[in-house]
Design a protein around this motif. Structure first.
Motif, PDB file in Angstrom:
ATOM      1  N   GLY A   1       8.992   4.752 -75.371  1.00 43.50           N
ATOM      2  CA  GLY A   1       7.868   5.105 -74.207  1.00 43.50           C
ATOM      3  C   GLY A   1       7.105   5.766 -75.214  1.00 43.50           C
ATOM      4  N   VAL A   2       5.588   5.216 -75.149  1.00 42.01           N
ATOM      5  CA  VAL A   2       4.348   5.836 -76.296  1.00 42.01           C
ATOM      6  C   VAL A   2       3.599   6.554 -74.854  1.00 42.01           C
ATOM      7  CG1 VAL A   2       2.847   5.146 -77.095  1.00 42.01           C
ATOM      8  CG2 VAL A   2       4.946   4.222 -77.391  1.00 42.01           C
ATOM      9  N   ARG A   3       2.971   7.228 -75.849  1.00 42.96           N
ATOM     10  CA  ARG A   3       2.190   8.167 -74.419  1.00 42.96           C
ATOM     11  C   ARG A   3       0.684   8.035 -74.779  1.00 42.96           C
ATOM     12  NH1 ARG A   3       3.149  13.285 -71.649  1.00 42.96           N
ATOM     13  NH2 ARG A   3       1.023  13.696 -72.163  1.00 42.96           N
ATOM     14  N   ILE A   4      -0.582   7.451 -74.312  1.00 45.37           N
ATOM     15  CA  ILE A   4      -1.307   6.901 -74.801  1.00 45.37           C
ATOM     16  C   ILE A   4      -2.279   7.564 -73.817  1.00 45.37           C
ATOM     17  CG2 ILE A   4      -1.006   4.269 -73.234  1.00 45.37           C
ATOM     18  CD1 ILE A   4      -2.135   3.526 -75.958  1.00 45.37           C
ATOM     19  N   GLU A   5      -3.531   7.262 -73.656  1.00 46.56           N
ATOM     20  CA  GLU A   5      -4.594   7.863 -73.261  1.00 46.56           C
ATOM     21  C   GLU A   5      -4.892   7.109 -72.400  1.00 46.56           C
ATOM     22  OE1 GLU A   5      -8.173   8.862 -70.936  1.00 46.56           O
ATOM     23  OE2 GLU A   5      -8.251   6.643 -72.565  1.00 46.56           O
ATOM     24  N   THR A   6      -5.263   7.615 -70.889  1.00 44.06           N
ATOM     25  CA  THR A   6      -5.015   6.652 -69.462  1.00 44.06           C
ATOM     26  C   THR A   6      -5.849   5.832 -69.798  1.00 44.06           C
ATOM     27  OG1 THR A   6      -4.611   8.160 -68.281  1.00 44.06           O
ATOM     28  CG2 THR A   6      -5.065   6.385 -66.654  1.00 44.06           C
ATOM     29  N   ARG A   7      -7.355   5.502 -69.956  1.00 39.37           N
ATOM     30  CA  ARG A   7      -7.966   4.788 -69.927  1.00 39.37           C
ATOM     31  C   ARG A   7      -8.770   4.232 -71.253  1.00 39.37           C
ATOM     32  NH1 ARG A   7     -13.483   8.262 -70.720  1.00 39.37           N
ATOM     33  NH2 ARG A   7     -11.445   9.230 -72.268  1.00 39.37           N
ATOM     34  N   THR A   8      -7.834   3.873 -71.814  1.00 39.08           N
ATOM     35  CA  THR A   8      -7.120   3.359 -73.303  1.00 39.08           C
ATOM     36  C   THR A   8      -6.234   2.634 -73.015  1.00 39.08           C
ATOM     37  OG1 THR A   8      -8.050   5.437 -75.337  1.00 39.08           O
ATOM     38  CG2 THR A   8      -6.864   3.140 -75.390  1.00 39.08           C
TER      39      THR A   8
ATOM     40  N   LEU B   1       1.249  -7.214 -73.296  1.00 41.78           N
ATOM     41  CA  LEU B   1       0.809  -5.896 -74.070  1.00 41.78           C
ATOM     42  C   LEU B   1       1.898  -5.330 -74.895  1.00 41.78           C
ATOM     43  CD1 LEU B   1      -0.773  -3.405 -73.419  1.00 41.78           C
ATOM     44  CD2 LEU B   1       0.358  -1.428 -72.069  1.00 41.78           C
ATOM     45  N   GLY B   2       3.267  -5.317 -75.171  1.00 40.60           N
ATOM     46  CA  GLY B   2       3.405  -4.942 -76.302  1.00 40.60           C
ATOM     47  C   GLY B   2       3.371  -6.452 -77.670  1.00 40.60           C
ATOM     48  N   ASP B   3       3.062  -7.206 -77.040  1.00 38.49           N
ATOM     49  CA  ASP B   3       2.674  -8.615 -78.049  1.00 38.49           C
ATOM     50  C   ASP B   3       1.441  -8.522 -78.394  1.00 38.49           C
ATOM     51  OD1 ASP B   3       5.235  -9.742 -78.203  1.00 38.49           O
ATOM     52  OD2 ASP B   3       4.336 -11.348 -76.667  1.00 38.49           O
TER      53      ASP B   3
END
Length: 84
Positions: A10-17, A32-34
């Motif tokens: 589980g990774v937190r990332i900026e929403t627009r990114t 997305l992972g690839d």
């Protein structure tokens, strides 16, 4: 082919990114992972992960999703949730 073991995370990332990354993965017909693995592996070797056509698509997607962050911002991002 190289066989690897993957971990669910589980990774937190900026929403627009995240929106731009998901749209780019769809455009490139990747998970997305690839996509993230490919970007990271290129970055680890100091190689650009995208050619001119994909870079232009990223520019378009950033405009669509209002992503105005740059590499310069990477060390200056403040998490709105941490402000409580």
């Amino acid at each position: 082919m190289v066989t690897v073991t993957r971990s669910q995370t589980g990774v937190r990332i900026e929403t627009r990114t995240l929106k731009v990354l998901k749209a780019l993965a769809e455009y490139l017909d990747l998970s997305l992972g690839d996509l993230l693995e490919g970007i990271v592996l290129h970055a680890f070797e100091g190689k650009p992960p995208f050619g001119p056509e994909t870079t232009e698509k990223i520019r378009q997607l950033k405009e669509v999703y209002g992503l105005d962050l740059t590499a310069e911002d990477a060390h200056r991002i403040d998490d709105a949730e941490s402000r409580g």
